[in-house]
Scaffold this active site. Structure first.
Site, PDB file in Angstrom:
ATOM      1  NE  ARG A 107     -11.764  -7.533  31.264  1.00 52.71           N
ATOM      2  CZ  ARG A 107     -11.224  -8.876  31.463  1.00 52.71           C
ATOM      3  NH1 ARG A 107     -10.512  -9.653  30.757  1.00 52.71           N
ATOM      4  NH2 ARG A 107     -11.877  -9.489  32.733  1.00 52.71           N
ATOM      5  CG  ASP A 164      -1.869  -0.498  35.045  1.00 53.68           C
ATOM      6  OD1 ASP A 164      -1.328  -1.044  35.974  1.00 53.68           O
ATOM      7  OD2 ASP A 164      -1.428   0.672  34.564  1.00 53.68           O
ATOM      8  CD  GLU A 188      -1.422  -5.442  39.509  1.00 56.18           C
ATOM      9  OE1 GLU A 188      -1.861  -5.135  38.548  1.00 56.18           O
ATOM     10  OE2 GLU A 188      -0.812  -4.611  39.974  1.00 56.18           O
ATOM     11  CG  ASN A 214      -5.262  -8.966  35.532  1.00 59.44           C
ATOM     12  OD1 ASN A 214      -6.155  -8.383  35.235  1.00 59.44           O
ATOM     13  ND2 ASN A 214      -4.642  -8.795  36.794  1.00 59.44           N
ATOM     14  CG  HIS A 268     -18.408  -4.464  29.407  1.00 61.17           C
ATOM     15  ND1 HIS A 268     -19.065  -4.704  30.357  1.00 61.17           N
ATOM     16  CD2 HIS A 268     -17.270  -4.372  29.356  1.00 61.17           C
ATOM     17  CE1 HIS A 268     -18.112  -5.298  31.502  1.00 61.17           C
ATOM     18  NE2 HIS A 268     -16.651  -4.931  30.883  1.00 61.17           N
TER      19      HIS A 268
END
Ligand code: HEM
Length: 326
Positions: free
Chosen positions: A64, A69, A87, A93, A190
């Protein structure tokens, strides 16, 4: 005259050849570090392996991280920067995991070949190694990315959200040069990992105007989800995104979507929308000759994702420490 044209065309040929090399040379390539840091792959791999051995949930964390990124300022390690309003500090995040693995690999690489390997490349390699450790496919990772010098929380709005419609998901991927097949394939990431109840609990209670749950959830699966995420329970409790196979990188995630057992609303919608459903069906082999093999396609789409807006050549920098701009 004939001679003049001959010379001109030879000159033109060389000019085009040099121009082509310059353009192509701007990209990443497999084996970029073969003469400057030949141990790069084994160093990253052993750092990922040792953390995975003590905590297998690091694998989804690293996969992830690479996605987050790449979608913000390109795959340039901007996700790793510490500080206020970087970020890392942005909502999407906050639950990322695995920063220490990247730092650990970087420390070892700085000992082996100082100032050579970018943090962006470490993330790309670590994501691949994580997938392999979780039982997924391997692929050759092109390297040569350089690290970015900008990391802003406000840029993270590029990232898709768990309530985004399929049209919005497709648009956010298209903005990064990724098509509908790449979207379905990459969301297939996922197949490993978990989600906190906070990102899907709203589907379980009072979702419809009559107070019911999201009708796309399989009615025999709903009570299970409700008991894992009670209405007033712990929002941070984690539930596997690929029900029944959260630690194994396989294609059962797509069977779960078909069966109404998707966890995130954005995932389940891939089965509702005709343009994405086709790809889910092809991964399930329902489409006969048009079948697609998830493990093969995943590597290809990951390489595409890992080349989003990369900085190469003299752009960006090679960070000394992954959490800080030089
Ligand atoms: C429409 C696109 C996507 C949306 C809306 C989305 C959303 C989410 C959300 C809400 C979570 C739960 C986070 C948490 O509770 O910690 C999650 C987890 C995860 N996502 Fe995505 N995601 C998307 C695409 C992707 C892609 C393209 C990849 C990788 C190729 C990916 C890999 C993962 C992984 C591995 C996890 C589990 C993380 C963990 O266990 O720590 N996702 N995603």
């Amino acid at each position: 005259m004939g001679n003049y044209f001959k010379q001109l065309s030879i000159a033109l040929f060389f000019f085009l050849a040099i121009a082509a090399t310059m353009v192509l040379g701007q990209g990443t390539r497999v084996g970029f570090y073969s003469s400057t840091c030949s141990r790069v792959e084994s160093i990253v791999q052993s750092a990922v392996r040792s953390s995975f051995n003590s905590n297998p949930t690091i694998a989804p964390g690293l996969l992830r991280m690479h996605f987050h990124d790449c979608f913000v300022q390109g795959c340039d390690g901007s996700i790793l920067i510490d500080g206020s309003n970087t970020e890392k500090t942005a909502g999407p995040n906050l639950l990322l995991r695995g920063y220490e693995v990247i730092d650990n690999a970087k420390t070892q690489l700085e000992n082996a070949c100082p100032g050579v390997v970018s943090c962006a490349d470490i993330i790309a390699l670590a994501a691949r190694d994580a997938v392999v450790l979780a039982g997924g496919p391997g692929w050759a990772v092109p390297t040569g990315r350089r690290d970015g010098r900008v990391s802003l929380a406000s840029d993270t709005s590029n990232l898709p959200g768990f309530t985004d419609s399929v049209d919005v998901q497709k648009q956010k991927f298209a903005d990064k040069g990724l098509n509908t097949q790449d979207l379905v394939t990459l969301v297939g990431g996922h197949t490993i990992g978990t989600s906190a109840c906070q990102f899907f609990r709203y589907r379980l209670y009072n979702f419809t105007s009559t107070g019911g749950a999201d009708p796309s959830i399989n009615s025999s699966f709903l009570p299970q989800l409700q008991s894992l995420c009670p209405a007033n329970g712990d929002a941070s409790r984690r539930v596997g995104l690929d029900n029944g196979s959260e630690n194994r990188f396989d294609s059962s995630f797509f069977a779960n979507l078909r069966d109404g057992r998707g966890i995130l609303e954005s995932d389940q919608m891939l089965w509702t929308d005709a343009s994405t459903k086709t790809f889910v069906q092809r991964f399930l082999g329902i489409r006969g000759l048009l079948g697609l093999t998830f493990s093969a396609e995943f590597g290809k789409s990951m390489v595409k994702m890992s080349n989003i807006e990369v900085k190469t050549g003299t752009n960006g920098e090679i960070r000394k420490v992954c959490s800080a701009i030089n």
